[in-house]
Scaffold this motif. Structure first.
Motif, PDB file in Angstrom:
ATOM      1  N   GLU A 136      48.712  41.576  40.387  1.00 24.11           N
ATOM      2  CA  GLU A 136      48.230  41.034  39.122  1.00 24.11           C
ATOM      3  C   GLU A 136      47.686  39.611  39.315  1.00 24.11           C
ATOM      4  O   GLU A 136      46.670  39.239  38.743  1.00 24.11           O
ATOM      5  N   ARG A 139      44.326  39.994  40.809  1.00 27.61           N
ATOM      6  CA  ARG A 139      43.332  40.397  39.812  1.00 27.61           C
ATOM      7  C   ARG A 139      42.889  39.198  38.976  1.00 27.61           C
ATOM      8  O   ARG A 139      41.694  38.987  38.759  1.00 27.61           O
ATOM      9  N   THR A 144      41.376  39.429  46.764  1.00 28.36           N
ATOM     10  CA  THR A 144      42.057  40.617  47.270  1.00 28.36           C
ATOM     11  C   THR A 144      43.546  40.319  47.330  1.00 28.36           C
ATOM     12  O   THR A 144      43.970  39.156  47.308  1.00 28.36           O
ATOM     13  N   ARG A 145      44.322  41.384  47.440  1.00 27.49           N
ATOM     14  CA  ARG A 145      45.777  41.209  47.521  1.00 27.49           C
ATOM     15  C   ARG A 145      46.151  40.388  48.753  1.00 27.49           C
ATOM     16  O   ARG A 145      46.969  39.483  48.683  1.00 27.49           O
TER      17      ARG A 145
END
Length: 170
Positions: A136, A139, A144-145
């Motif tokens: 989250e 986002r 990117t993660r």
């Protein structure tokens, strides 16, 4: 297009919501941004977004307002980061065997958080103050993660260094 009585009902509902939720939205922003003036500006922007939503037929809720407030704060930090962007030296990251279990003094921790760069402050606030999961946070930051995980590791290292640097002041 909605009729006048429906619009008046939504407008009255927004005014009632404003009276009820204003302290929560302002308090949410004030504790995270460290500046009364900025919190007031972002609160105003949040409720202006609610007015726009009502005009387009929506009925904002308290949760929606807090989400808008969070997004306004993230947008502010992004703008601030763009304005301050410059070359930075990257220090070596601490290894995984480097636990840091110190109990943080809340006021000093807030001060240290405010002194960090906006990208670090944003990542740490979303992850640890708002308790959002990394996907989250990624986002919301438009990353990117994996880039977000790396940013959080660097932000924690910067926070730790700044916090420990100030420990001799006590």
């Amino acid at each position: 297009m909605s009729s006048e009585p429906e619009y008046a009902d939504r407008s009255n509902a927004l005014l009632a919501l404003y009276d009820r939720v204003l302290p929560d939205v302002y308090g949410y922003l004030r504790t995270r941004c460290g500046s009364t003036a900025l919190a007031e500006d972002l609160t105003a922007e949040t409720f202006l977004a609610a007015v726009v939503a009502v005009r387009s037929g929506a009925s904002p809720t308290p949760a929606w307002l807090v989400t808008v407030a969070r997004n306004k704060l993230v947008d502010h930090w992004r703008r601030e980061a763009r304005e301050r962007r410059s070359l930075q030296l990257v220090e070596p990251l601490p290894g995984p065997d480097d636990p840091w279990d110190a109990r943080l003094d809340v006021l000093r921790a807030r001060d240290v958080l405010q002194r960090l760069g906006p990208h670090h402050r944003t990542a740490l606030t979303l992850r640890y103050v708002d308790d959002l999961p990394v996907p989250e946070v990624a986002r919301l930051l438009g990353r990117t993660r994996h880039a977000t995980e790396a940013l959080i590791v660097r932000a924690r290292a910067a926070f730790r260094a700044a916090y420990e640097e100030g420990s001799g002041d006590d």
